[in-house]
Design an enzyme around this catalytic site. Sequence first.
Site, PDB file in Angstrom:
ATOM      1  N   ARG A  22      29.816  28.107  30.899  1.00  0.00           N
ATOM      2  CA  ARG A  22      30.511  28.997  29.964  1.00  0.00           C
ATOM      3  C   ARG A  22      31.291  28.181  28.921  1.00  0.00           C
ATOM      4  NH1 ARG A  22      31.063  34.362  32.484  1.00  0.00           N
ATOM      5  NH2 ARG A  22      30.068  34.252  34.530  1.00  0.00           N
ATOM      6  N   SER A 139      29.457  51.113  48.755  1.00  0.00           N
ATOM      7  CA  SER A 139      29.739  50.491  47.456  1.00  0.00           C
ATOM      8  C   SER A 139      28.490  50.494  46.578  1.00  0.00           C
ATOM      9  CB  SER A 139      30.213  49.053  47.672  1.00  0.00           C
ATOM     10  OG  SER A 139      30.448  48.389  46.453  1.00  0.00           O
ATOM     11  N   SER A 191      30.052  48.444  32.628  1.00  0.00           N
ATOM     12  CA  SER A 191      30.240  47.824  31.317  1.00  0.00           C
ATOM     13  C   SER A 191      29.081  46.952  30.857  1.00  0.00           C
ATOM     14  CB  SER A 191      31.519  46.985  31.325  1.00  0.00           C
ATOM     15  OG  SER A 191      31.388  45.875  32.194  1.00  0.00           O
ATOM     16  N   HIS A 219      36.831  50.773  32.083  1.00  0.00           N
ATOM     17  CA  HIS A 219      36.133  50.797  30.799  1.00  0.00           C
ATOM     18  C   HIS A 219      36.093  52.196  30.194  1.00  0.00           C
ATOM     19  CE1 HIS A 219      34.756  46.627  30.853  1.00  0.00           C
ATOM     20  NE2 HIS A 219      34.584  46.786  32.151  1.00  0.00           N
ATOM     21  N   THR A 247      43.062  50.076  33.868  1.00  0.00           N
ATOM     22  CA  THR A 247      43.678  48.878  33.308  1.00  0.00           C
ATOM     23  C   THR A 247      44.403  49.221  32.012  1.00  0.00           C
ATOM     24  OG1 THR A 247      43.254  46.605  32.563  1.00  0.00           O
ATOM     25  CG2 THR A 247      41.639  48.246  31.952  1.00  0.00           C
ATOM     26  N   LYS A 250      42.348  46.921  28.246  1.00  0.00           N
ATOM     27  CA  LYS A 250      41.185  47.198  27.410  1.00  0.00           C
ATOM     28  C   LYS A 250      41.572  48.209  26.329  1.00  0.00           C
ATOM     29  CE  LYS A 250      37.740  45.594  30.686  1.00  0.00           C
ATOM     30  NZ  LYS A 250      38.654  44.875  31.605  1.00  0.00           N
ATOM     31  N   THR A 279      53.240  38.909  44.190  1.00  0.00           N
ATOM     32  CA  THR A 279      52.972  38.555  42.794  1.00  0.00           C
ATOM     33  C   THR A 279      54.143  38.970  41.915  1.00  0.00           C
ATOM     34  OG1 THR A 279      50.590  38.844  43.085  1.00  0.00           O
ATOM     35  CG2 THR A 279      51.398  38.908  40.848  1.00  0.00           C
ATOM     36  N   THR A 280      54.528  38.092  41.015  1.00  0.00           N
ATOM     37  CA  THR A 280      55.599  38.421  40.076  1.00  0.00           C
ATOM     38  C   THR A 280      55.224  39.644  39.244  1.00  0.00           C
ATOM     39  OG1 THR A 280      56.306  36.124  39.954  1.00  0.00           O
ATOM     40  CG2 THR A 280      56.975  37.546  38.145  1.00  0.00           C
TER      41      THR A 280
END
Length: 419
Positions: A22, A139, A191, A219, A247, A250, A279-280
């Site tokens: 990548r 799934s 997506s 998405h 989320t 996006k 996690t912070t």
Amino acid sequence: MMDYSEFFNRELERIKDEERYRVFQNIERLAGRFPKALWYPEKAVEQKEITLWCSNDYLGMGQNPEVIAALQGAAEQFGAGAGGTRNIGGTHKPIVELEHELADLHGKEAALVFTSGYVSNEASISTIANLLPDCVIFSDQLNHASMIAGVRQSKVEKKIFRHNDTAHLESLLREQPKERPKLIVFESVYSMDADIAPIARITELAKQYNAFTYIDEVHAVGMYGPRGGGVSEREGLAADIDIIEGTMAKAFGVLGGYITGKREVIDAIRSIASGFIFTTTLPPALAYAARVSISHLKQSRAERELQKLRVDQTKQALAESGIPMLPSETHIIPVSVCDAALCKKASDLLLQKHSIYIQPINYPTVPRGTERLRITPTPLHSEQDVDKLVSALKDVWQELNLDFTGSLVNPELERYTIA
């Protein structure tokens, strides 16, 4: 003795030989000028202005003046960081308000914010499956890597059903005792293939076979439904789904992932999920900006309507030009290349020759033989941008002697293989 440097160099060479290496382009987005950006080529002296055609900032809300002002004002008021985890001083007012906004968006009792959509999927799926005694997970085979990670991390029994194949899903559900806890995990918008799950049928099967449902709407949130609640809102099915995940990174243009659902379920995940607990917290300024963006898109349809117009124009222009598109029910337009090396070359030519950036999508993101360019029109692209894009793609296709028919090389290769 192990030569670690040599080992990692060999691994990198293998990845490069397989056309999986990548390359991250150095791009500077310019506030107020999206989809224009500055590209900094490696070893080049000067930057170059380009047009972004693969951004996940689907509605350009990351450039929205109202959202930017909210971010700036909140940073001045609250500071840069959250200062701790949610349990240790990090539960700040903006994130509490953001969770209320998200719960309202999906018509749910409660919401929980994570630092990313990946973390929200991995932590939530694994926690739900571990909490339910003797749970079995069903799934969709094309689920996102974060969902697969959650399934694997749970270490419970799993059944993979063929993509969007509800007959196959039902056959797997039928094999299980009705009283056994079951978790169905799937996405609304996929997506890479740009298709939509048969949500209504999946929820019917969940009721029939006593299964708990978890949908990933990352998405789709912001773009579908009268208030941007996603495909489940558009189809009037949000109330039939146990967990809706999304989320802010996006269509809402900021950062962070979340889940929404019944209060007791969200509270259990909040109390147990290590991906949340250790996690912070998302910084106050980001949380505040995300809430402003979500609130705006609940009320405004202008962005969604203009995006749909640009998507339709782009699809029509590509179809007329003969550029091979995969069928798309959504705002995402996959263009078939079907060869890893040529996909990378096409992307490079678009960038270097035409000042257009579209990231190549190669294995393992998609199966070998189905490599593609993934185009995402936004409301901030102009008709002139669309014309330039299509002209550039035609030029690249001719220069690389690419197939205008869009016929895939071994289209089923690796399609149904998920470990």
